[in-house]
Every structure is written in C-alpha cells, then in structure tokens.
Design an enzyme around this catalytic site. Structure first.
Site, short mmCIF file in Angstrom:
data_model
loop_
_atom_site.label_atom_id
_atom_site.label_comp_id
_atom_site.label_asym_id
_atom_site.label_seq_id
_atom_site.Cartn_x
_atom_site.Cartn_y
_atom_site.Cartn_z
N HIS A 47 8.01 -1.68 5.08
CA HIS A 47 7.20 -1.78 3.87
C HIS A 47 8.07 -1.54 2.64
O HIS A 47 8.46 -0.39 2.38
CB HIS A 47 6.11 -0.71 3.98
CG HIS A 47 5.05 -0.79 2.93
ND1 HIS A 47 4.12 -1.80 2.89
CD2 HIS A 47 4.75 0.04 1.90
CE1 HIS A 47 3.30 -1.60 1.88
NE2 HIS A 47 3.66 -0.48 1.26
N SER A 69 2.24 -4.04 -2.14
CA SER A 69 1.39 -2.99 -1.59
C SER A 69 0.09 -2.84 -2.38
O SER A 69 -0.60 -3.82 -2.59
CB SER A 69 2.21 -1.70 -1.52
OG SER A 69 1.66 -0.86 -0.56
C1 GTR Z 1 -0.47 3.20 1.53
C2 GTR Z 1 -1.83 2.57 1.59
C3 GTR Z 1 -1.67 1.07 1.57
C4 GTR Z 1 -0.71 0.61 0.49
C5 GTR Z 1 0.43 1.59 0.24
C6 GTR Z 1 1.16 1.45 -1.09
O1 GTR Z 1 -0.47 4.53 1.73
O2 GTR Z 1 -2.47 2.98 2.76
O3 GTR Z 1 -2.92 0.45 1.44
O4 GTR Z 1 -1.37 0.37 -0.67
O5 GTR Z 1 0.05 2.91 0.28
O6 GTR Z 1 0.61 1.05 -2.10
O7 GTR Z 1 2.33 1.79 -1.11
#
Ligand code: GTR
Length: 406
Positions: free
Chosen positions: A382, A240
C-alpha cells in the site's frame, strides 16, 4: 497532524478468495423502477442522477453547497526558477468563505518552465502538508508541522519527472479542508454550511470524504483561472482514503477530465459486496467521520445497498478513469478494485467509448490494461511509487495528450 489510523491488516478480515460470499451486483443500466437504460440520453438525464443521489443519500453524504460566493484566493508566493529552473512554482491561498480567519487551503502548483501554453495538470491532496512533497525551502509549512518533515513524502510525489514530462502538479494538504480526526464537526469546512442552530452534519449529509472532494472542486475553481494550467485537462488523483476522495470528486464534478484512484479499497474502487479485506462495518467503525451517518445502516448488510462501487466509476463515464492496485495490499482488495472497473464498462460502452476494452481477466502485475477505463496492479504494498506515477502519466498521455503545449 497525523491522519487517523487503523491497524492496516488486522486479523479477523477475510483474505481468502474462496471465502468471498456469493453476491449479485446491481445493474447500473437498470433503473430503480426496473426499466432498462438503453440510450445515452436516458443515462445522462435520468439514471446517472438517480445513482448520484443514492451515493449521496446513503454513503458519502450530501454535499450541502458548491463554491461559496465570497470565496477568494491570493497568490502568496511564486517563482519562475523552481526545481533548478525546470518549473514555475505558485502557492495560492484559497479562503473558502472569503474570511481571513475562516478555513483556508494552500494550493501548491508546479508547471514546466518551458511550456508554451497551458498544461494538463495532476491535482491531488496530500497527507502531511505541501512541504512534505518536495524538499523545496519555499513551500509553506502548515501549523503544527516543522522543517523536519520537509520533503519526507518525496517518494510519493516525483515532481521532477512529472514536470519533466510536461505536466503540471497541484497539491494541497487535506487537513486544510477538514482535519482527519473524529472531531465534533467544529473544524474544517462543515460549519460553513450549517443552518442556524446546527452543530453537525445531518445523518445524510457529508462526512470528511465529502468535504475533501468538495475541496478538490474548489482547487479546480482556481486552476481553471490559472494561465499556466489547462483547466479542461485536470486529472484528479488520490491514494487510499484520498483515492476514495478522488473518485467521489470525479463522480460529482464533471469538470475533472480524468480520474485516478490508487489503492483506494473499501469505500473507493473495491466492491463492498466482496467483504474482502476491509469491510463497510470495519471502515465505519475505524473512521466514523469519513462517510455519512446513514452509511452505518449497511454495516454487515452490503447486499442491501442499491449500488456497489462499480457504479461510482460508472458515474465518471465517459471520462477516462484509471484504477491502480498493489498486489500485496490485500486490505484494499485488488481483485475487488479490478472488478469494479470491469463492471463499470457497460456504461462507458453505452456512451460510445471502449470502456475496459474487452479485458475479461485481472491482468498480471505491471501491465496497464483497458481503454477509457484503465486498470493496473503493481507488485508491492500500500503506497504510491514511481511505477504508479509512470502508469498515471502513460494513461494521462494516452487520454489527454500534451503535444500541443510543448
Ligand atoms: C486505512 C484504511 C483504508 C485506507 C487507509 C489510508 O487504515 O482502513 O481504508 O483509507 O487507511 O487512507 O491510508
């Protein structure tokens, strides 16, 4: 101690492939002056530095310096019987400015106890503290956290399996380098580089991603000296926002032998011009401290960027790069992540590697494809899962080997 958050899949973002606008990607092999780059030498001596300067100047911000002369470290704890005897554990405190009261990072390192030589090692920052990666009571707890979170990110860090397969694992808490908050630029490592009277980075200087990437290079400075680690086979990885960071670290510091991005999305592996899921404007609004201030100029104007994220991957060539996505993580644009990997390939090929190895289509889930550039998408959301780690390790085995150290 919580990372800054945004709503993860907010309304208003585009999740329809048919709504992706037409776009033209800049050609990594055409220089700013319009000339064609057709030799590895011209890539290395002229085009690569040109692209690196563009990413620095317009997006991540310039990194103002390398390793401070006074930087030093101390091994604050070590054991040869960690993980029930399977691993050696070391905790190294890195004082970035040399000063005990200055910013410092605790690096946690596990290496296989039965290794007969230095091992290839994964290096990645963690989101919640070293003590969250494994329920090992010896791991130091950062200020502000407590015992209740010990081991609670274990699912993302299969330490036993990593060490069992002959790899080392090194990790540090990203807040140690720069707290992930919209601060006034007073904490973390930024102030170490301020000129007299300066109190925040200049518009084209680094934000937090730049600082975290810098911290990874400082971790590597240590790892290169550790006799249990093969400093020439360190894999930098991240998930991420920390996947954006691992790509930027790998692009700037060619001592990293292999680079892995997991679900890195916008500002990481995903092509900005697709505006699918998270966009440049959205990320700069939610996380104004991640990139340079200059990057705001491209809010809703992605087509004016002289690069797209395939060129970030190209900067890593000819070293192997693995891009991993999750099918359900639309916010991070899995197809845009694949397309970056795909469009970086001509540079890898110019440098004599197989690049994406002829892959033309995004693969089905659970199939690792490609060559020097690998791509994988797994089912699910995610996250970092055991499946991701299986792919990380398979890719690292293929490209780095580990036979000679066991
Ligand atoms: C989210 C963000 C992403 C990603 C994520 C993370 O909210 O929009 O770009 O970086 O966080 O790091 O978990």
């Amino acid at each position: 101690l919580s990372p800054s958050r945004a709503v993860s899949q907010p309304a208003g973002a585009n999740y329809e492939e048919s709504e992706v606008p037409d776009y033209t990607l800049p050609d990594p092999l055409t220089a700013e002056d319009g000339s064609r780059i057709s030799s590895p030498e011209r890539w290395r001596d002229s085009r690569r530095p040109e692209i690196l300067r563009q990413f620095e100047g317009l997006m991540y911000g310039k990194t103002p310096g390398g390793r401070p002369d006074a930087m030093r470290w101390e091994v604050i704890e070590s054991a040869t019987d960690a993980l029930g005897g399977a691993a050696k554990r070391k905790q190294v405190r890195i004082f970035f400015s040399g000063r005990a009261d200055g910013p410092r990072m605790d690096l946690l390192l596990y290496t296989p106890a039965d290794a007969t030589g230095p091992v290839p090692t994964f290096l990645g920052l963690n989101f919640k503290g070293n003590h969250t990666v494994f329920p090992d009571p010896a791991i130091t707890i950062p200020e502000g956290a407590d015992e209740s979170s010990r081991g609670d990110r274990r699912g993302r860090w299969p330490v036993d399996e990593i060490v069992g397969r002959g790899f080392g694992l090194a990790t540090a808490f990203y807040f140690d380098i720069d707290p992930d908050v919209k601060d006034q630029w007073r904490d973390g490592v930024h102030p170490l580089f301020y000129a007299e009277g300066q109190d925040r980075p200049l518009p084209d200087e680094w934000g937090s991603i730049g600082a975290w990437a810098w911290g990874l290079s400082r971790a590597l400075d240590y790892l290169e000296t550790d006799e249990d680690v093969d400093g020439a086979r360190v894999v930098v990885l991240g998930h991420s926002r920390l996947g954006k960071t691992s790509l930027w670290a790998g692009a700037q510091d060619d001592r990293f032998a292999l680079v892995i991005s997991n679900d890195s999305g916008c500002g990481g592996a995903a092509l900005s011009r697709r505006r699918f899921g998270e966009t440049v404007e959205r990320i700069n609004t939610s996380f104004p401290h991640w990139f340079s201030d200059t990057f705001n100029e491209f809010n809703a104007d992605e087509d004016s960027l002289p690069f797209d994220q395939h060129m970030l991957i190209a900067l890593i060539a000819p070293r192997p790069v693995l891009v991993c996505s999750a099918e359900g993580d639309l916010w991070a644009d899995p197809r845009g992540e694949f397309l970056s990997a795909y469009h970086a390939s001509p540079v890898f090929e110019l440098l004599g590697t197989d690049g994406i190895a002829g892959v033309e289509e995004m693969p089905p889930v659970n199939e690792l494809v490609g060559g020097t550039i690998g791509y994988h998408v797994r089912p699910g959301e995610h996250d970092v899962t055991m499946r991701d780690w299986e792919v990380f390790m398979e890719f690292a085995d293929r490209h780095l080997g580990r036979e000679e150290s066991r």
